[in-house]
Design a protein around this motif. Sequence first.
Motif, PDB file in Angstrom:
ATOM      1  N   SER A   1       0.831  -1.207   0.000  1.00  0.00           N
ATOM      2  CA  SER A   1       0.000   0.000   0.000  1.00  0.00           C
ATOM      3  C   SER A   1       0.865   1.257   0.000  1.00  0.00           C
ATOM      4  O   SER A   1       1.708   1.438   0.885  1.00  0.00           O
ATOM      5  CB  SER A   1      -0.910   0.015   1.236  1.00  0.00           C
ATOM      6  OG  SER A   1      -1.367   1.340   1.469  1.00  0.00           O
ATOM      7  N   PRO A   2       0.654   2.182  -0.958  1.00  0.00           N
ATOM      8  CA  PRO A   2       1.468   3.399  -0.960  1.00  0.00           C
ATOM      9  C   PRO A   2       1.158   4.310   0.224  1.00  0.00           C
ATOM     10  O   PRO A   2       2.023   5.059   0.679  1.00  0.00           O
ATOM     11  CB  PRO A   2       1.087   4.071  -2.282  1.00  0.00           C
ATOM     12  CG  PRO A   2      -0.290   3.563  -2.593  1.00  0.00           C
ATOM     13  CD  PRO A   2      -0.340   2.160  -2.061  1.00  0.00           C
ATOM     14  N   PHE A   3      -0.079   4.251   0.715  1.00  0.00           N
ATOM     15  CA  PHE A   3      -0.439   5.076   1.867  1.00  0.00           C
ATOM     16  C   PHE A   3       0.261   4.567   3.126  1.00  0.00           C
ATOM     17  O   PHE A   3       0.721   5.341   3.958  1.00  0.00           O
ATOM     18  CB  PHE A   3      -1.960   5.072   2.071  1.00  0.00           C
ATOM     19  CG  PHE A   3      -2.721   5.686   0.929  1.00  0.00           C
ATOM     20  CD1 PHE A   3      -2.832   7.062   0.820  1.00  0.00           C
ATOM     21  CD2 PHE A   3      -3.310   4.906  -0.043  1.00  0.00           C
ATOM     22  CE1 PHE A   3      -3.528   7.637  -0.241  1.00  0.00           C
ATOM     23  CE2 PHE A   3      -4.006   5.464  -1.102  1.00  0.00           C
ATOM     24  CZ  PHE A   3      -4.118   6.835  -1.200  1.00  0.00           C
TER      25      PHE A   3
ATOM     26  N   ILE B   1      -6.623  -6.827   2.755  1.00  0.00           N
ATOM     27  CA  ILE B   1      -7.989  -6.321   2.528  1.00  0.00           C
ATOM     28  C   ILE B   1      -8.133  -5.763   1.119  1.00  0.00           C
ATOM     29  O   ILE B   1      -7.147  -5.509   0.443  1.00  0.00           O
ATOM     30  CB  ILE B   1      -8.352  -5.205   3.530  1.00  0.00           C
ATOM     31  CG1 ILE B   1      -7.352  -4.042   3.408  1.00  0.00           C
ATOM     32  CG2 ILE B   1      -8.448  -5.727   4.935  1.00  0.00           C
ATOM     33  CD1 ILE B   1      -7.896  -2.725   3.879  1.00  0.00           C
ATOM     34  N   SER B   2      -9.383  -5.553   0.755  1.00  0.00           N
ATOM     35  CA  SER B   2      -9.700  -4.830  -0.483  1.00  0.00           C
ATOM     36  C   SER B   2     -11.018  -4.106  -0.191  1.00  0.00           C
ATOM     37  O   SER B   2     -11.619  -4.333   0.875  1.00  0.00           O
ATOM     38  CB  SER B   2      -9.864  -5.832  -1.636  1.00  0.00           C
ATOM     39  OG  SER B   2     -11.157  -6.402  -1.585  1.00  0.00           O
ATOM     40  N   PRO B   3     -11.496  -3.284  -1.116  1.00  0.00           N
ATOM     41  CA  PRO B   3     -12.782  -2.614  -0.845  1.00  0.00           C
ATOM     42  C   PRO B   3     -13.943  -3.586  -0.639  1.00  0.00           C
ATOM     43  O   PRO B   3     -14.969  -3.221  -0.068  1.00  0.00           O
ATOM     44  CB  PRO B   3     -12.999  -1.763  -2.104  1.00  0.00           C
ATOM     45  CG  PRO B   3     -11.634  -1.519  -2.658  1.00  0.00           C
ATOM     46  CD  PRO B   3     -10.852  -2.763  -2.342  1.00  0.00           C
TER      47      PRO B   3
ATOM     48  N   GLY C   1     -12.614   1.153   7.373  1.00  0.00           N
ATOM     49  CA  GLY C   1     -11.917  -0.111   7.128  1.00  0.00           C
ATOM     50  C   GLY C   1     -10.744  -0.045   6.173  1.00  0.00           C
ATOM     51  O   GLY C   1     -10.344  -1.055   5.595  1.00  0.00           O
ATOM     52  N   LYS C   2     -10.150   1.157   6.008  1.00  0.00           N
ATOM     53  CA  LYS C   2      -8.989   1.258   5.104  1.00  0.00           C
ATOM     54  C   LYS C   2      -7.700   1.258   5.914  1.00  0.00           C
ATOM     55  O   LYS C   2      -7.692   1.551   7.115  1.00  0.00           O
ATOM     56  CB  LYS C   2      -9.064   2.554   4.280  1.00  0.00           C
ATOM     57  CG  LYS C   2     -10.236   2.579   3.313  1.00  0.00           C
ATOM     58  CD  LYS C   2     -10.130   3.768   2.374  1.00  0.00           C
ATOM     59  CE  LYS C   2     -11.341   3.825   1.458  1.00  0.00           C
ATOM     60  NZ  LYS C   2     -11.186   4.820   0.396  1.00  0.00           N
ATOM     61  N   ILE C   3      -6.612   0.971   5.208  1.00  0.00           N
ATOM     62  CA  ILE C   3      -5.285   1.102   5.808  1.00  0.00           C
ATOM     63  C   ILE C   3      -4.575   2.293   5.155  1.00  0.00           C
ATOM     64  O   ILE C   3      -4.853   2.595   3.983  1.00  0.00           O
ATOM     65  CB  ILE C   3      -4.439  -0.189   5.630  1.00  0.00           C
ATOM     66  CG1 ILE C   3      -4.503  -0.666   4.183  1.00  0.00           C
ATOM     67  CG2 ILE C   3      -4.856  -1.249   6.607  1.00  0.00           C
ATOM     68  CD1 ILE C   3      -3.535  -1.782   3.861  1.00  0.00           C
ATOM     69  N   PRO C   4      -3.697   2.937   5.912  1.00  0.00           N
ATOM     70  CA  PRO C   4      -3.242   2.613   7.258  1.00  0.00           C
ATOM     71  C   PRO C   4      -4.198   3.129   8.341  1.00  0.00           C
ATOM     72  O   PRO C   4      -4.933   4.082   8.137  1.00  0.00           O
ATOM     73  CB  PRO C   4      -1.913   3.373   7.347  1.00  0.00           C
ATOM     74  CG  PRO C   4      -2.126   4.590   6.489  1.00  0.00           C
ATOM     75  CD  PRO C   4      -2.975   4.112   5.345  1.00  0.00           C
TER      76      PRO C   4
ATOM     77  N   ASP D   1      -6.858   9.000   8.583  1.00  0.00           N
ATOM     78  CA  ASP D   1      -6.186   8.181   7.622  1.00  0.00           C
ATOM     79  C   ASP D   1      -4.688   8.503   7.611  1.00  0.00           C
ATOM     80  O   ASP D   1      -4.174   9.039   8.597  1.00  0.00           O
ATOM     81  CB  ASP D   1      -6.821   8.343   6.235  1.00  0.00           C
ATOM     82  CG  ASP D   1      -6.770   9.779   5.705  1.00  0.00           C
ATOM     83  OD1 ASP D   1      -6.181  10.648   6.368  1.00  0.00           O
ATOM     84  OD2 ASP D   1      -7.299  10.030   4.608  1.00  0.00           O
ATOM     85  N   SER D   2      -4.009   8.222   6.484  1.00  0.00           N
ATOM     86  CA  SER D   2      -2.551   8.381   6.464  1.00  0.00           C
ATOM     87  C   SER D   2      -2.117   9.823   6.753  1.00  0.00           C
ATOM     88  O   SER D   2      -1.092  10.050   7.379  1.00  0.00           O
ATOM     89  CB  SER D   2      -1.978   7.916   5.124  1.00  0.00           C
ATOM     90  OG  SER D   2      -2.408   8.736   4.061  1.00  0.00           O
TER      91      SER D   2
ATOM     92  N   VAL E   1      -4.470   3.757  -7.069  1.00  0.00           N
ATOM     93  CA  VAL E   1      -5.068   2.626  -6.341  1.00  0.00           C
ATOM     94  C   VAL E   1      -6.433   2.298  -6.941  1.00  0.00           C
ATOM     95  O   VAL E   1      -6.780   1.127  -7.151  1.00  0.00           O
ATOM     96  CB  VAL E   1      -5.183   2.947  -4.820  1.00  0.00           C
ATOM     97  CG1 VAL E   1      -6.060   1.934  -4.100  1.00  0.00           C
ATOM     98  CG2 VAL E   1      -3.788   2.981  -4.186  1.00  0.00           C
TER      99      VAL E   1
ATOM    100  N   TYR F   1      -7.788  -1.261  -8.631  1.00  0.00           N
ATOM    101  CA  TYR F   1      -9.025  -1.988  -8.309  1.00  0.00           C
ATOM    102  C   TYR F   1      -9.843  -2.221  -9.581  1.00  0.00           C
ATOM    103  O   TYR F   1     -10.414  -3.289  -9.784  1.00  0.00           O
ATOM    104  CB  TYR F   1      -9.850  -1.225  -7.271  1.00  0.00           C
ATOM    105  CG  TYR F   1      -9.222  -1.155  -5.894  1.00  0.00           C
ATOM    106  CD1 TYR F   1      -8.432  -2.197  -5.412  1.00  0.00           C
ATOM    107  CD2 TYR F   1      -9.423  -0.058  -5.061  1.00  0.00           C
ATOM    108  CE1 TYR F   1      -7.859  -2.130  -4.150  1.00  0.00           C
ATOM    109  CE2 TYR F   1      -8.865   0.015  -3.795  1.00  0.00           C
ATOM    110  CZ  TYR F   1      -8.079  -1.026  -3.342  1.00  0.00           C
ATOM    111  OH  TYR F   1      -7.519  -0.965  -2.095  1.00  0.00           O
TER     112      TYR F   1
END
Length: 207
Positions: free
Chosen positions: A12-14, A38-40, A54-57, A69-70, A112, A116
Amino acid sequence: MSTMTLFHAPLSPFVRKVMVVLHETGQLQRVQLHTVNISPVSGDAQLNQGNPIGKIPALRLDDGTVLHDSRVICEYLDQQHVGQPLLPREGSARWRRMTLASQADAIMDAAVSSRYESFLRPEDKRWGGWLEAQAEKIRRSLANLEQEHLAELASGFDLAAIGLACALGYLDLRQPEFGWRERQPGLAAWYAEVSLRPSMVATAPVA
Ligand SMILES: N[C@@H](CCC(=O)N[C@@H](CS)C(=O)NCC(=O)O)C(=O)O
C-alpha cells in the motif's frame, strides 16, 4: 516508550508513506505492525474497530485510540519527534506544502482506484473510460508538479516529497508501462535521488 500498532500491508502506498515517516523521524521502534489483507470488498474485523471505513493505514495508540487516515497519522507522528518538522507548523508555507502533500495523495488515490478497476473488478464490468480518466489525472498532476513545484519539492524530504515519492513508487509497481519518466524527466531525476534514501530503500514494495 509507548508501543503503537500500525495496520499495514506492504504494497500500500499510503502505508508506505507512514513507514517512511517512521524511518525518517526515528520512530520505527515505537510501532508494531499488524498486517492485513484487505480490499474494498473484503475487510478485516479488527481493522474496522475504531476505523469503520476499514482502510489502511490505521494507527492504534497504546490507550486504544485509533488514528486514520494516512495524513492524520503522518501529522501525528510529525508532532512526536524532536527533529526538523516534516511540515511547516504555521504560515503560508504550511498550506502550500499541505496542498502539495494532498496532490501526492490524490495521485495515489487515482493509481489505487485504477488497480481496483483493472484487477479486482470482474472483467466484464471493467470500464476503460474510467481507467483513462484516472491516468489523465495522474499525468496532469505530474506535469504540474514538474512545471510548478520541482524546486520546492527538492528543497526537503518532507511530507509532500515523501507522499510523491511513494506515489511514484506505486506507479512503477502497478503500472510500469505508464511512462511518466519520459514525460517528466525533472521528476525522474529527483525521484532517482530520493529513492536512495535508507527510508525509501527499506520500504520499497516487492510484488
Ligand atoms: N485516504 C486514505 C486512503 C487509504 C487507502 O485507500 N487505502 C487502501 C489500500 S492502498 C485501502 O485500504 N483499500 C481498502 C478499501 O478501500 O476498503 C489514506 O490516506 O489513508
